[in-house]
Scaffold this motif. Structure first.
Motif, PDB file in Angstrom:
ATOM      1  N   LEU A  97       0.822  -1.207   0.000  1.00  8.46           N
ATOM      2  CA  LEU A  97       0.000   0.000   0.000  1.00  8.46           C
ATOM      3  C   LEU A  97       0.857   1.259   0.000  1.00  8.46           C
ATOM      4  O   LEU A  97       0.534   2.252  -0.671  1.00  8.46           O
ATOM      5  N   TYR A  98       1.945   1.222   0.741  1.00 11.42           N
ATOM      6  CA  TYR A  98       2.832   2.387   0.820  1.00 11.42           C
ATOM      7  C   TYR A  98       3.399   2.729  -0.558  1.00 11.42           C
ATOM      8  O   TYR A  98       3.320   3.890  -1.014  1.00 11.42           O
ATOM      9  N   TYR A  99       3.955   1.741  -1.236  1.00 12.33           N
ATOM     10  CA  TYR A  99       4.582   2.018  -2.530  1.00 12.33           C
ATOM     11  C   TYR A  99       3.545   2.270  -3.631  1.00 12.33           C
ATOM     12  O   TYR A  99       3.805   3.038  -4.566  1.00 12.33           O
ATOM     13  N   LEU A 100       2.372   1.670  -3.515  1.00 17.48           N
ATOM     14  CA  LEU A 100       1.314   1.971  -4.468  1.00 17.48           C
ATOM     15  C   LEU A 100       0.886   3.429  -4.342  1.00 17.48           C
ATOM     16  O   LEU A 100       0.701   4.125  -5.350  1.00 17.48           O
ATOM     17  N   SER A 101       0.717   3.906  -3.114  1.00 18.43           N
ATOM     18  CA  SER A 101       0.317   5.298  -2.900  1.00 18.43           C
ATOM     19  C   SER A 101       1.401   6.257  -3.394  1.00 18.43           C
ATOM     20  O   SER A 101       1.098   7.297  -3.991  1.00 18.43           O
ATOM     21  N   ALA A 112       1.176   8.454   1.782  1.00 16.92           N
ATOM     22  CA  ALA A 112       1.407   7.021   1.605  1.00 16.92           C
ATOM     23  C   ALA A 112       1.498   6.293   2.941  1.00 16.92           C
ATOM     24  O   ALA A 112       0.970   5.180   3.103  1.00 16.92           O
ATOM     25  N   ALA A 113       2.174   6.892   3.916  1.00 16.79           N
ATOM     26  CA  ALA A 113       2.346   6.217   5.215  1.00 16.79           C
ATOM     27  C   ALA A 113       1.010   6.021   5.937  1.00 16.79           C
ATOM     28  O   ALA A 113       0.726   4.914   6.418  1.00 16.79           O
ATOM     29  N   PRO A 114       0.161   7.062   6.052  1.00 17.25           N
ATOM     30  CA  PRO A 114      -1.142   6.826   6.691  1.00 17.25           C
ATOM     31  C   PRO A 114      -2.012   5.804   5.964  1.00 17.25           C
ATOM     32  O   PRO A 114      -2.722   5.028   6.611  1.00 17.25           O
ATOM     33  N   VAL A 115      -1.974   5.797   4.634  1.00 19.77           N
ATOM     34  CA  VAL A 115      -2.745   4.801   3.884  1.00 19.77           C
ATOM     35  C   VAL A 115      -2.234   3.398   4.208  1.00 19.77           C
ATOM     36  O   VAL A 115      -3.011   2.466   4.430  1.00 19.77           O
ATOM     37  N   SER A 116      -0.911   3.263   4.241  1.00 19.89           N
ATOM     38  CA  SER A 116      -0.309   1.979   4.569  1.00 19.89           C
ATOM     39  C   SER A 116      -0.716   1.504   5.953  1.00 19.89           C
ATOM     40  O   SER A 116      -1.048   0.325   6.155  1.00 19.89           O
ATOM     41  N   LEU A 258      -9.433   8.440  -4.106  1.00 16.35           N
ATOM     42  CA  LEU A 258      -8.901   7.169  -4.597  1.00 16.35           C
ATOM     43  C   LEU A 258      -8.101   6.416  -3.529  1.00 16.35           C
ATOM     44  O   LEU A 258      -8.319   5.205  -3.342  1.00 16.35           O
ATOM     45  N   PRO A 259      -7.192   7.064  -2.787  1.00 10.15           N
ATOM     46  CA  PRO A 259      -6.499   6.322  -1.733  1.00 10.15           C
ATOM     47  C   PRO A 259      -7.437   5.813  -0.632  1.00 10.15           C
ATOM     48  O   PRO A 259      -7.178   4.760  -0.041  1.00 10.15           O
ATOM     49  N   ILE A 260      -8.524   6.557  -0.371  1.00 17.98           N
ATOM     50  CA  ILE A 260      -9.501   6.081   0.621  1.00 17.98           C
ATOM     51  C   ILE A 260     -10.138   4.780   0.123  1.00 17.98           C
ATOM     52  O   ILE A 260     -10.269   3.805   0.876  1.00 17.98           O
ATOM     53  N   ALA A 261     -10.523   4.766  -1.147  1.00 18.52           N
ATOM     54  CA  ALA A 261     -11.135   3.567  -1.713  1.00 18.52           C
ATOM     55  C   ALA A 261     -10.149   2.402  -1.730  1.00 18.52           C
ATOM     56  O   ALA A 261     -10.510   1.262  -1.386  1.00 18.52           O
ATOM     57  N   ILE A 262      -8.907   2.679  -2.096  1.00 15.57           N
ATOM     58  CA  ILE A 262      -7.901   1.619  -2.144  1.00 15.57           C
ATOM     59  C   ILE A 262      -7.611   1.088  -0.747  1.00 15.57           C
ATOM     60  O   ILE A 262      -7.540  -0.126  -0.525  1.00 15.57           O
ATOM     61  N   GLY A 263      -7.440   1.990   0.228  1.00 15.74           N
ATOM     62  CA  GLY A 263      -7.165   1.550   1.594  1.00 15.74           C
ATOM     63  C   GLY A 263      -8.311   0.761   2.191  1.00 15.74           C
ATOM     64  O   GLY A 263      -8.090  -0.243   2.898  1.00 15.74           O
TER      65      GLY A 263
END
Length: 343
Positions: A97-101, A112-116, A258-263
């Motif tokens: 998740l980190y590297y995707l973000s 990226a870190a909070p999403v991860s 988008l990151p909310i949906a992915i996370g």
């Protein structure tokens, strides 16, 4: 003559559909969350949230875990595959998740870190343990407690350590020696996360009671059990209170959708599926209770601790807040589906 077992053609009532069974387990949990959210409109109660959380962490949750484990029926074994699954699958998803973000660029890269974190750190204590017991039976109390300990040792130490080291390096560069970094910043984190963590102390005590002839006197067990009964309702009430600052954090600035949906998808769908795939080769060793507990805990929504950690170690909790709200809401739909697949 022995009584017929369910499904054997006797007079036992048929088992309820798995979705309905899971809804009966999780509906009271969400009702308490909604009660906490409603109470959060009263400023006095909202201001009490840090104190309530402190009581849960230092007194109620240790008592709940201790009592749950020592009163659970024996499970017969502790499979070595359990920590292997937890400590490989969850970190792998967090790193992915980190590297995707970061690859998405823009604001997503900065968050990226909070999403991860919020996309992989589940509410395994307040949600996972009672749901596992309600769905799999009282023997899941021991398995869920042990998985909770392994999961939290990783997250509650790993994330603060990594983010502190990264931010210090970014701020001080090569001037920050490892020895200085360890003594000034990393050791205090380890001390709080392990040495001064009451949950881990009570977990160790409960395993000592379960695995050896050692036992605690009733004068200890009974007050601890009384404190433990407050853990789940009070913790979920605090989750409801925490939704207020979380929503305020979302409204205070632009948070990419988008990151909310992915996370959210990663936490509620990808992690349970990856966990299921990872435990398939070890299913004979794990058995249905250990395996089912691992999947249920993987399917829990994001932890409120992810929001707190993101505020503390990233300086911006808005993304973790958004994922907390989204995963908590969507899990009302996804957890019954997980139950249907398990049962």
């Amino acid at each position: 003559m022995s009584s017929p077992s369910p499904g054997s053609g006797g007079d036992s009532p048929p088992r309820r559909p798995a979705v309905i069974e899971m809804l009966t387990v999780i509906a009271p949990l969400f009702a308490i969350i909604l009660l906490g959210f409603g109470a959060g409109f009263a400023p006095r109660l909202l201001q009490a949230s840090p104190h309530l959380n402190a009581f849960v962490f230092y007194f109620a949750l240790p008592g709940f875990i201790y009592t749950t484990i020592i009163s659970a029926p024996p499970v017969g074994h502790f499979p070595w595959a359990m920590p292997l699954v937890v400590l490989v699958v969850t970190p792998t998803l967090a790193i992915g998740l980190y590297y995707l973000s970061r690859a998405m660029g823009g604001l997503s890269r900065d968050l990226a870190a909070p999403v991860s974190l919020a996309g992989s750190f589940g509410n395994v204590g307040y949600f996972g343990i009672p749901i596992s017991i309600g769905l799999l039976g009282p023997e899941a109390g021991l398995t869920a407690g042990v998985v909770h300990m392994v999961h939290n040792i990783f997250f509650m130490n790993g994330y603060p350590l990594v983010r502190t080291a990264v931010r210090t390096r970014e701020r001080e560069g090569a001037a920050a020696s490892f020895g200085d970094l360890m003594s000034r910043q990393l050791w205090p984190i380890l001390r709080r996360g392990l040495v001064l963590n009451p949950v881990f102390w009570f977990m160790g005590l409960s395993l000592l009671v379960v695995l050896t002839p050692f036992s605690m006197p009733e004068l200890f067990d009974e007050p601890v059990a009384m404190l433990g009964t407050t853990a789940v309702p009070l913790a979920l009430f605090c989750v409801g209170l925490a939704l207020h600052p979380a929503l305020q954090g979302v409204r205070s600035g632009a948070v990419p959708v988008l990151p909310i949906a992915i996370g959210t998808a990663a936490k509620l769908a990808v992690l349970p599926v990856l966990t299921w795939l990872a435990l398939l080769p070890f299913y004979e060793q794990l058995g249905p209770v250990w395996a089912g507990t691992l999947i249920i805990l993987a399917a829990t929504p994001s932890s409120t601790t992810a929001f707190i950690f993101s505020e503390t170690y990233d300086g911006d909790g808005r993304m973790a807040a958004a994922l907390l709200v989204a995963t908590t809401a969507v899990s009302l739909l996804t957890l019954p589906l997980v139950a249907a697949l398990l049962l």
